[in-house]
Every structure is written in structure tokens, then in C-alpha cells.
Write a protein that holds these residues in place. Structure first.
Motif, short mmCIF file in Angstrom:
data_model
loop_
_atom_site.label_atom_id
_atom_site.label_comp_id
_atom_site.label_asym_id
_atom_site.label_seq_id
_atom_site.Cartn_x
_atom_site.Cartn_y
_atom_site.Cartn_z
N UNK A 122 -20.74 -2.53 -11.42
CA UNK A 122 -19.45 -1.84 -11.43
C UNK A 122 -19.24 -1.19 -10.07
N UNK A 123 -18.00 -1.19 -9.61
CA UNK A 123 -17.63 -0.41 -8.43
C UNK A 123 -16.94 0.83 -8.96
N UNK A 142 -14.65 8.90 -2.67
CA UNK A 142 -15.82 8.08 -2.36
C UNK A 142 -15.84 6.88 -3.29
N UNK A 143 -16.60 5.87 -2.90
CA UNK A 143 -16.82 4.69 -3.73
C UNK A 143 -18.30 4.35 -3.68
N UNK A 144 -18.82 3.85 -4.77
CA UNK A 144 -20.21 3.45 -4.85
C UNK A 144 -20.33 2.36 -5.90
N UNK A 145 -21.53 1.80 -6.02
CA UNK A 145 -21.78 0.71 -6.97
C UNK A 145 -22.70 1.22 -8.07
N UNK A 146 -22.42 0.83 -9.27
CA UNK A 146 -23.29 1.11 -10.41
C UNK A 146 -23.94 -0.21 -10.81
N UNK A 147 -25.26 -0.18 -10.99
CA UNK A 147 -26.03 -1.37 -11.38
C UNK A 147 -26.79 -1.04 -12.66
N UNK A 148 -26.60 -1.87 -13.69
CA UNK A 148 -27.34 -1.69 -14.93
C UNK A 148 -28.65 -2.45 -14.80
#
Length: 179
Positions: A122-123, A142-148
Motif C-alpha cells: 500500500x502507498x 508525507x508518503x510512505x509504503x506499507x508492506x504486509x
């Protein structure tokens, strides 16, 4: 996946419109993103290349770590555009850098190109609130990435903290970040 844009559509008076951020992610078979990924995989020791290409337990988490390290060759570049137009991953690679949204889209595209399911990536776009030593409250977009990960837990992957050049001092001043 829908974000409200606050900038104007170029050459119009239209502002505050919805956009699907998935259009900024390179999907299957993107040659530019795949080439960058494969060039970096070739630089890994052979045993890590084998692990990267494996589908054994732990290999997807290994890919996420390896791809995050590939971001070290990219630079953080503060947006100099009048409005914050987002770059496609290919554009970020072409200029060897971008701001937090550009880097997040690139990281998500690289994770997806590595074989990690798009359902595990997810971004996130939002605001961070921090506090300086002088107790000054800072808030910035801000923006970041979510990784499951393979255990099912969501991890924050912040590409702005992974790249060669870090964001400007005013952005880094937020010491205690609240999500």
C-alpha cells in the motif's frame, strides 16, 4: 486508493479533484522498473540471488528488504514544481530521484515487480506530526509504503529514509512521529 488532489489541473482552474493513485504505480511487465530491479539483483551475491528468486518461506520478506536497499542508489529531491505533480516510477528512475510521493510509488512498483503481491503493498499518503526539542509542533505531508510481511503484520517502509540524500533538515526535525 483515491486521494483528493489540491493542486490545479495544468492550464485550467480545476482544483480539489479525486485521483486514483494506482495510476502512478507501474503494473505488470514494466520494462524500465524490471530492468532496474534485475540490474540490482545481479549485484547481489549468488546465494542472495537464489533466495530472492525463491518462493520458500521468508523469501518475500527478504525481497522487501533487498528492494528497500536498492533504493540507496536513488536521491531525495525536493519538488521544485509549482504544484506537487507526482512522477511515474519510470520518471523517478530517469531523474534518479524524487520527493516522498515519487519515491513511494517507485518503491511500491519495485516491490510488485519483485513478485510481492499487490495485496501486500500500500502507498500511504498523509500528514506526520512531530515535535522539536523546543516543543514546537511540526506538521507536514508525507508518503510512505506499507508492506504486509509474511507473518501478516503491516510494516512501514519509508523510502525517504532509504535513499542517498535525505529530506531537508526541516523535514527531519520531526523527531517524535505520531501515526
Amino acid at each position: 486508493t483515491v486521494a483528493r488532489m489540491s493542486s490545479k489541473v495544468p492550464h485550467t482552474n480545476i482544483s480539489r479533484y479525486d485521483i486514483d493513485i494506482r495510476s502512478f504505480l507501474s503494473l505488470e511487465n514494466d520494462a524500465v522498473v524490471s530492468n532496474f530491479l534485475h540490474e540490482n539483483i545481479k549485484r547481489l551475491p549468488v546465494e542472495y540471488q537464489v533466495q530472492f528468486m525463491s518462493d520458500q518461506p521468508g523469501s518475500f520478506d527478504f525481497r522487501a528488504v533487498a528492494v528497500s536497499r536498492f533504493m540507496r542508489s536513488i536521491h531525495y529531491k525536493r519538488s521544485r514544481r509549482q504544484f506537487d505533480a507526482w512522477l511515474f516510477p519510470e520518471e523517478t528512475l530517469a531523474q534518479n530521484g524524487g520527493d516522498c510521493e515519487d519515491l513511494s510509488f517507485l518503491l511500491a512498483a519495485l516491490l510488485q515487480a519483485s513478485g510481492i503481491s499487490e495485496y501486500c503493498i500500500r502507498v500511504a499518503l498523509g500528514s506526520l506530526v512531530g515535535h522539536t526539542v523546543q516543543k514546537k509542533r511540526l506538521k507536514f505531508s508525507h508518503a510512505w509504503v506499507m508492506y504486509q510481511n509474511e507473518r501478516g503484520a503491516w510494516q512501514i517502509l519509508d523510502p525517504a529514509s532509504m535513499v542517498k540524500s535525505k529530506p531537508a533538515k526541516d523535514v527531519l526535525a520531526a523527531q517524535q512521529i505520531e501515526y
